[in-house]
Design an enzyme around this catalytic site. Structure first.
Site, mmCIF file in Angstrom:
data_model
loop_
_atom_site.group_PDB
_atom_site.id
_atom_site.type_symbol
_atom_site.label_atom_id
_atom_site.label_comp_id
_atom_site.label_asym_id
_atom_site.label_seq_id
_atom_site.Cartn_x
_atom_site.Cartn_y
_atom_site.Cartn_z
ATOM 1 N N GLU A 30 -6.009 -91.319 60.708
ATOM 2 C CA GLU A 30 -6.647 -92.528 60.097
ATOM 3 C C GLU A 30 -6.165 -92.609 58.696
ATOM 4 O OE1 GLU A 30 -10.411 -90.862 61.141
ATOM 5 O OE2 GLU A 30 -10.446 -91.053 62.982
ATOM 6 N N GLU A 76 -2.709 -84.033 66.995
ATOM 7 C CA GLU A 76 -3.830 -84.890 67.439
ATOM 8 C C GLU A 76 -3.246 -86.280 67.857
ATOM 9 O OE1 GLU A 76 -7.521 -83.742 65.115
ATOM 10 O OE2 GLU A 76 -6.667 -85.304 64.002
ATOM 11 N N GLY A 83 -11.671 -89.723 68.798
ATOM 12 C CA GLY A 83 -12.900 -90.537 68.817
ATOM 13 C C GLY A 83 -12.821 -91.539 70.121
ATOM 14 N N ASN A 112 -14.004 -81.621 61.054
ATOM 15 C CA ASN A 112 -13.741 -83.081 60.287
ATOM 16 C C ASN A 112 -14.891 -83.806 60.352
ATOM 17 O OD1 ASN A 112 -12.592 -85.010 58.836
ATOM 18 N ND2 ASN A 112 -11.043 -85.678 60.416
ATOM 19 N N LYS A 144 -15.299 -86.387 58.556
ATOM 20 C CA LYS A 144 -14.776 -87.794 58.239
ATOM 21 C C LYS A 144 -15.844 -88.513 57.120
ATOM 22 C CE LYS A 144 -12.806 -88.147 62.544
ATOM 23 N NZ LYS A 144 -12.220 -89.101 63.495
ATOM 24 N N HIS A 181 -3.967 -87.205 58.055
ATOM 25 C CA HIS A 181 -4.893 -87.375 59.393
ATOM 26 C C HIS A 181 -4.377 -88.737 59.895
ATOM 27 C CE1 HIS A 181 -8.173 -88.461 61.745
ATOM 28 N NE2 HIS A 181 -8.475 -87.233 62.061
ATOM 29 N N SER A 232 -11.042 -85.624 70.626
ATOM 30 C CA SER A 232 -12.456 -85.549 71.666
ATOM 31 C C SER A 232 -12.301 -84.098 72.166
ATOM 32 C CB SER A 232 -12.147 -86.488 72.778
ATOM 33 O OG SER A 232 -12.054 -87.984 72.148
HETATM 34 C C1 PEP Z 1 -10.241 -85.897 64.391
HETATM 35 O O1 PEP Z 1 -10.670 -86.832 63.693
HETATM 36 O O2 PEP Z 1 -9.490 -85.024 63.941
HETATM 37 C C2 PEP Z 1 -10.622 -85.917 65.770
HETATM 38 C C3 PEP Z 1 -9.836 -84.953 66.630
HETATM 39 O O3 PEP Z 1 -11.671 -86.676 66.215
HETATM 40 P P1 PEP Z 1 -12.539 -86.579 67.591
HETATM 41 O O4 PEP Z 1 -12.675 -85.355 67.788
HETATM 42 O O5 PEP Z 1 -13.877 -87.394 67.432
HETATM 43 O O6 PEP Z 1 -11.666 -87.131 68.392
#
Ligand code: PEP
Length: 251
Positions: A97, A167, A173, A9, A11, A95, A213
């Site tokens: 976000e 997630e 993040g 992703n 972003k 997601h 992460s």
């Molecule tokens: C994501 O945005 O779906 C995500 C898992 O981000 P990160 O790997 O940076 O935690």
């Protein structure tokens, strides 16, 4: 046997030229890689250019969102047909976000999934709890509510086309990854929920990705969990070497 899926992703990162560089770096290393499915999800502006690099390869293109209406006066929105026109195969839906900053709800997530399925796009549907919810021991009830809202009204055949991404919001993040055991527990719950509400076969075949992460150094132990079928990767997918290592370490 579920084939792993590793999806990146991107972003709101990468201009068109930067996106082309990144996808060329990934393609160079993974062109013949068949042990896992691979997807990249750039920003809308780079979809077409990245697709030109990916045509006729094993690497699929995904978008990060869609709007459920087919066309009309919806300034700033993107329809399923527009995404398909750019070469998209997957679309990330719900997601955290999007839920946090753009007020998406389980109801609008459901509408988006419905539209994606009707148009032939494969949704990657995100669910997960906040830190407060985890600390309040509400993880399972939060995820269950999100699943009920997102999957409301779907048939077994439709569910077969969906990928779920668990997630935990506190791991996105932040550099904090859920332990394989923490993730494994929620993945097992999700698979059981699909079994209870849809079918045994659907529960057996649906892919449940972990996101939060994920890095080259932790993907292997996460993938050792029976119900983790791959990863949705944020930060670590913005560098070709790191994304490639996650893919190759996932099997
Ligand atoms: C994501 O945005 O779906 C995500 C898992 O981000 P990160 O790997 O940076 O935690």
């Amino acid at each position: 046997m579920r084939k792993p899926l590793i999806a990146g992703n991107w972003k709101m990162h990468k201009t068109i030229n930067e996106a082309i560089d990144l996808v060329n770096g990934i393609k160079r290393e993974l062109l013949d890689f068949e042990s896992a499915d691979i997807a990249v999800c750039p920003a809308f502006t780079a979809l077409s250019s990245v697709w030109e690099v990916l045509i006729n390869t094993n690497i699929k293109l995904g978008a990060q969102n869609l709007y459920w209406e087919a066309k009309g006066a919806f300034t700033g929105e993107i329809s399923c047909d527009m995404l398909k026109d750019c070469g998209c195969y997957y679309v990330i839906i719900g997601h955290s976000e999007r839920r946090k900053y753009f007020h998406e709800t389980d109801e609008t997530v459901n509408k988006r999934i419905k539209a994606a399925l009707a148009s032939g796009l494969f949704p990657i549907v995100c669910v997960g709890e906040t830190l407060e919810e985890r600390e309040g021991e509400k993880t399972i009830s939060v995820v269950k509510n999100q699943l009920q809202g997102a999957f409301n009204g779907f048939s077994n055949e439709e569910v077969d086309k969906i990928v779920i991404a668990y997630e935990p919001v506190w791991a996105i993040g932040t550099g904090k990854t859920a332990t394989p055991q923490q993730a494994g527990e929620v993945h097992a719950f999700i698979r059981g929920w699909v079994r209870e509400n849809f079918s045994d076969a659907g529960a057996g075949s649906i892919r449940i990705l972990y996101g939060g992460s994920v890095k080259p150094s932790n993907i292997k132990e996460l993938m050792n969990e029976a119900d983790i079928d791959g990863a949705l990767v944020g930060g670590a997918c913005l560098d070709a070497d790191s994304f490639v290592s996650i893919v190759t370490n996932s099997i």
